[in-house]
Design a protein around this motif. Structure first.
Motif, mmCIF file in Angstrom:
data_model
loop_
_atom_site.group_PDB
_atom_site.id
_atom_site.type_symbol
_atom_site.label_atom_id
_atom_site.label_comp_id
_atom_site.label_asym_id
_atom_site.label_seq_id
_atom_site.Cartn_x
_atom_site.Cartn_y
_atom_site.Cartn_z
ATOM 1 N N ILE A 62 36.628 24.048 10.851
ATOM 2 C CA ILE A 62 37.265 22.812 11.730
ATOM 3 C C ILE A 62 36.037 21.547 11.452
ATOM 4 O O ILE A 62 34.994 21.860 12.132
ATOM 5 C CB ILE A 62 37.330 22.866 13.266
ATOM 6 C CG1 ILE A 62 38.364 24.115 13.678
ATOM 7 C CG2 ILE A 62 37.759 21.652 13.928
ATOM 8 C CD1 ILE A 62 38.608 24.471 15.067
ATOM 9 N N MET A 63 36.307 20.945 10.609
ATOM 10 C CA MET A 63 35.336 19.813 10.345
ATOM 11 C C MET A 63 35.230 18.837 11.019
ATOM 12 O O MET A 63 36.013 17.532 10.783
ATOM 13 C CB MET A 63 35.502 19.363 8.680
ATOM 14 C CG MET A 63 36.089 20.678 7.812
ATOM 15 S SD MET A 63 36.440 19.899 6.207
ATOM 16 C CE MET A 63 38.265 19.413 6.328
ATOM 17 N N ASP A 64 34.522 18.739 12.074
ATOM 18 C CA ASP A 64 34.611 17.658 13.055
ATOM 19 C C ASP A 64 33.254 17.038 13.263
ATOM 20 O O ASP A 64 32.009 17.465 12.952
ATOM 21 C CB ASP A 64 34.632 18.612 14.463
ATOM 22 C CG ASP A 64 35.098 17.126 15.593
ATOM 23 O OD1 ASP A 64 35.768 16.162 15.177
ATOM 24 O OD2 ASP A 64 34.986 17.665 16.713
ATOM 25 N N ALA B 118 41.904 19.509 7.967
ATOM 26 C CA ALA B 118 41.575 18.160 7.628
ATOM 27 C C ALA B 118 42.276 17.086 8.308
ATOM 28 O O ALA B 118 41.502 15.880 8.712
ATOM 29 C CB ALA B 118 41.797 18.040 6.201
ATOM 30 N N PHE B 119 43.389 17.518 9.088
ATOM 31 C CA PHE B 119 44.292 16.371 9.799
ATOM 32 C C PHE B 119 44.956 17.348 10.597
ATOM 33 O O PHE B 119 45.913 18.130 10.312
ATOM 34 C CB PHE B 119 44.945 15.499 8.994
ATOM 35 C CG PHE B 119 45.678 14.247 9.719
ATOM 36 C CD1 PHE B 119 44.741 13.112 9.908
ATOM 37 C CD2 PHE B 119 46.759 14.477 10.237
ATOM 38 C CE1 PHE B 119 45.354 12.087 10.440
ATOM 39 C CE2 PHE B 119 47.475 13.529 10.895
ATOM 40 C CZ PHE B 119 46.821 12.307 11.006
ATOM 41 N N ASN C 142 46.285 14.331 15.465
ATOM 42 C CA ASN C 142 45.371 13.191 14.789
ATOM 43 C C ASN C 142 46.431 11.921 14.453
ATOM 44 O O ASN C 142 45.823 10.861 14.389
ATOM 45 C CB ASN C 142 44.691 13.686 13.566
ATOM 46 C CG ASN C 142 43.392 14.529 13.736
ATOM 47 O OD1 ASN C 142 43.256 15.375 12.835
ATOM 48 N ND2 ASN C 142 43.013 14.287 15.149
ATOM 49 N N ARG D 196 45.500 8.753 16.706
ATOM 50 C CA ARG D 196 44.398 7.824 16.228
ATOM 51 C C ARG D 196 45.048 6.232 15.925
ATOM 52 O O ARG D 196 46.252 6.389 15.734
ATOM 53 C CB ARG D 196 43.686 8.294 15.292
ATOM 54 C CG ARG D 196 42.946 9.673 15.432
ATOM 55 C CD ARG D 196 41.767 10.072 14.528
ATOM 56 N NE ARG D 196 41.327 11.264 15.184
ATOM 57 C CZ ARG D 196 40.194 11.712 14.623
ATOM 58 N NH1 ARG D 196 39.527 11.350 13.762
ATOM 59 N NH2 ARG D 196 39.620 12.769 15.408
ATOM 60 N N ARG E 267 36.047 23.885 21.329
ATOM 61 C CA ARG E 267 37.452 24.251 21.440
ATOM 62 C C ARG E 267 38.147 24.520 19.906
ATOM 63 O O ARG E 267 37.448 24.122 18.918
ATOM 64 C CB ARG E 267 38.230 23.024 22.127
ATOM 65 C CG ARG E 267 37.822 21.656 21.535
ATOM 66 C CD ARG E 267 38.499 20.285 22.311
ATOM 67 N NE ARG E 267 38.137 19.437 21.622
ATOM 68 C CZ ARG E 267 37.252 18.415 22.398
ATOM 69 N NH1 ARG E 267 36.526 18.793 23.577
ATOM 70 N NH2 ARG E 267 36.938 17.087 21.713
#
Ligand code: IPE
Ligand code: IPE
Ligand code: MG
Length: 243
Positions: A21-23, A66-67, A71, A74, A197
């Motif tokens: 999870i690239m946050d 990625a999404f 999302n 936003r 999370r």
């Protein structure tokens, strides 16, 4: 197709599949008084580093979030910029992906994207489908709940057509219909950005996954922190309910 079944193996734990999870892209940019999209652009560089690391270490499967399906909440400018970044990155890197024997798969609900983007994804998947190296999955407009609902609909359709008996439905039925069904289970899930999370990532698929959370913001993610996460994984004792 997966042929390269060698994995990074130190103790009893085998490591076939890592999901991330690239946050933290937005906060990374804000800390530098830059617009959030600047962080997303730097985030792409971290994605390329993570792929390089996976290639060098002969990892079998890497799945990147990625999404998310949430999302879309936003601001529209950020959503459009993210989609543009995805298109530009995939178009410019598809040759690299193919040349490195990577098999690419996109998971998520693609119906909400325009036909140009869908064509690019299908072209890329088709081009790389016989590659036997790293299996790279990118989750876009993905939600774990969407994935489960999709399976429920498939099961209902099979029952309606008389192809599936209600009494024969079991966990295996769901596992064979859900995203990533053709791949080994997720062994390690890494989340950067300091949040603890799942944000609706792979819900069914991570029932027995080991989690690694780090405060490192995604654009700062590099081989050093990747290795730390993997080392932590190899120190875990996985019981799967046993002793
Ligand atoms: C993750 O970074 C990238 C996407 C969700 C597309 P964020 O954009 O969530 O960054 P933060 O969490 O606001 O810092
Ligand atoms: C999760 O990050 C989604 C991706 C990394 C693609 P978010 O930043 O969207 O998660 P929340 O909103 O903080 O839970
Ligand atoms: Mg975030």
């Amino acid at each position: 197709m997966l042929v390269n079944l060698y994995m990074i193996k130190k103790n009893k734990n085998t490591l076939n599949h890592i999901a991330i999870i690239m946050d933290g892209n937005g906060r990374w940019a804000q800390k530098r008084n830059k617009p959030r999209i600047y962080g997303h652009k730097k985030g792409v560089k971290a994605v390329l580093k993570a792929i390089d690391f996976s290639l060098c270490n002969k990892l079998n499967v890497l799945t990147l979030y990625a999404f998310s399906s949430e999302n879309w909440r936003r601001p529209i400018q950020e959503i459009l910029a993210l989609i543009k970044l995805f298109v530009c990155t995939l178009s410019s890197k598809i040759k690299f992906i193919h040349n490195n024997n990577i098999c690419l798969k996109v998971i998520g609900n693609l119906n909400q994207f325009d036909s140009k983007l869908i064509s690019l994804i299908l072209y890329s998947e088709n081009l790389t489908k016989y590659n036997t190296g790293l299996q790279l999955n990118i989750a876009i407009n993905y939600g774990g709940r969407w994935d489960i609902v999709k399976v429920i609909k498939k099961i209902v359709r099979l029952i309606q057509r008389g192809l599936l008996d209600l009494n024969k439905i079991n966990e295996n039925t769901v596992s064979t219909l859900i995203s990533l069904n053709h791949l080994p289970p997720v062994d390690l899930l890494i989340r950067t950005g300091g949040e603890y999370r799942l944000s609706n990532f792979l819900l069914w698929q991570i029932a027995y996954t080991e989690f690694y959370f780090t405060n490192v913001l995604w654009p700062d993610f590099d081989s050093k922190i990747f290795k730390i996460a993997i080392d932590a994984y190899f120190c875990r004792k996985r019981n799967f309910g046993g002793l």
